[in-house]
Motif scaffolding. Structure first.
Motif, short mmCIF file in Angstrom:
data_model
loop_
_atom_site.label_atom_id
_atom_site.label_comp_id
_atom_site.label_asym_id
_atom_site.label_seq_id
_atom_site.Cartn_x
_atom_site.Cartn_y
_atom_site.Cartn_z
N SER A 123 0.88 -1.21 -0.13
CA SER A 123 -0.06 -0.13 -0.07
C SER A 123 1.00 1.35 0.08
O SER A 123 0.59 2.12 -0.65
CB SER A 123 -0.92 0.11 1.21
N PRO A 124 1.83 1.52 0.77
CA PRO A 124 2.85 2.66 0.68
C PRO A 124 3.19 2.88 -0.66
O PRO A 124 3.06 4.10 -1.12
CB PRO A 124 3.80 2.47 1.69
N VAL A 125 3.59 2.00 -1.53
CA VAL A 125 4.09 2.29 -2.75
C VAL A 125 2.80 2.56 -3.59
O VAL A 125 2.99 3.51 -4.47
CB VAL A 125 4.79 0.83 -3.41
N THR A 126 1.64 1.85 -3.60
CA THR A 126 0.53 2.03 -4.44
C THR A 126 -0.07 3.34 -3.97
O THR A 126 -0.40 4.32 -5.06
CB THR A 126 -0.41 1.00 -4.48
N THR A 127 0.27 3.88 -2.78
CA THR A 127 -0.36 5.27 -2.52
C THR A 127 0.33 6.34 -3.20
O THR A 127 -0.10 7.27 -3.59
CB THR A 127 -0.09 5.36 -0.79
#
Length: 210
Positions: A123-127
């Motif tokens: 999620s941090p990357v896709t955010t």
């Protein structure tokens, strides 16, 4: 796989290592993911990753609008985040559990929850990808690719079946996300931070904005 540690640093280190494995070695990760072990470890993992997402959102908001706006966003969201993450994680697990059972999985609800929680590690990357219009779709397909991998290696579902089901779901959501992105950009609805981009903000923000 995240293990219990005696210190906060140990827990955070285990979460970091787990997230890196999910991002860089998803097949190996889900092949070895314990099917049981309780809800605590995956829940803590999901909660910490979710709070990291909020930090990223707040930083981008501060860069785009100003430090006060970033702090305000963080303050508002941090209060609601634990409840929102708890409710949404169990709701989404219930939805996926139904899909997996319909596709032939015999794994428990606990296993479904662990699958979803650890897949959330990207999620941090896709955010970050989501701040650039249309790259949110890349993150979307990445998320569904992880679900396909988990379906095969955790739930014992055929690769073709899992790919067909989750590709159809990803395409449906991609159409929705792309249309939403176009609407946001067309109407200059870039505040608060929702898929911000440098080009979008240059239309309405001072040169110092992101």
């Amino acid at each position: 796989m995240m293990q219990s540690r005696d210190t906060v640093a140990g827990v955070l280190g285990a979460i970091r290592d787990t997230a890196i494995n999910v991002i860089t070695r998803p097949v190996a990760f889900f092949q070895t993911m314990p099917r049981q072990g309780g809800f605590r470890a995956p829940y803590v993992f999901l909660l910490v990753i979710g709070l990291l997402d909020i930090v990223l959102l707040s930083v981008f908001e501060a860069l785009a609008v100003g430090p006060a706006a970033g702090l305000a966003l963080a303050g508002r969201v941090f209060v609601l985040a634990p409840l929102a993450l708890t409710v949404s994680s169990f709701f989404l697990t219930s939805v996926l559990f139904v899909f997996w059972r319909l596709m032939g999985s015999t794994q428990s609800y606990e296993t479904a929850y662990r699958t979803l929680a650890y897949a959330y590690g990207i999620s941090p990357v896709t955010t970050v990808l989501g701040f650039v219009p249309y790259l949110a779709v890349v993150g979307l397909f990445w998320s569904f690719a992880l679900l396909v991998i988990a379906s095969v290696y955790v739930h014992g579902i055929g690769r073709l079946k899992a790919t067909a089901v989750f590709t159809a779901l990803a395409l449906a959501m991609a159409i929705f996300v792309t249309r939403a992105e176009r609407y946001v950009i067309r109407h200059d609805l870039t505040r608060p931070v929702v898929h911000m981009s440098r080009s979008a903000h240059h239309m309405s923000m001072p040169p110092s904005s992101v």
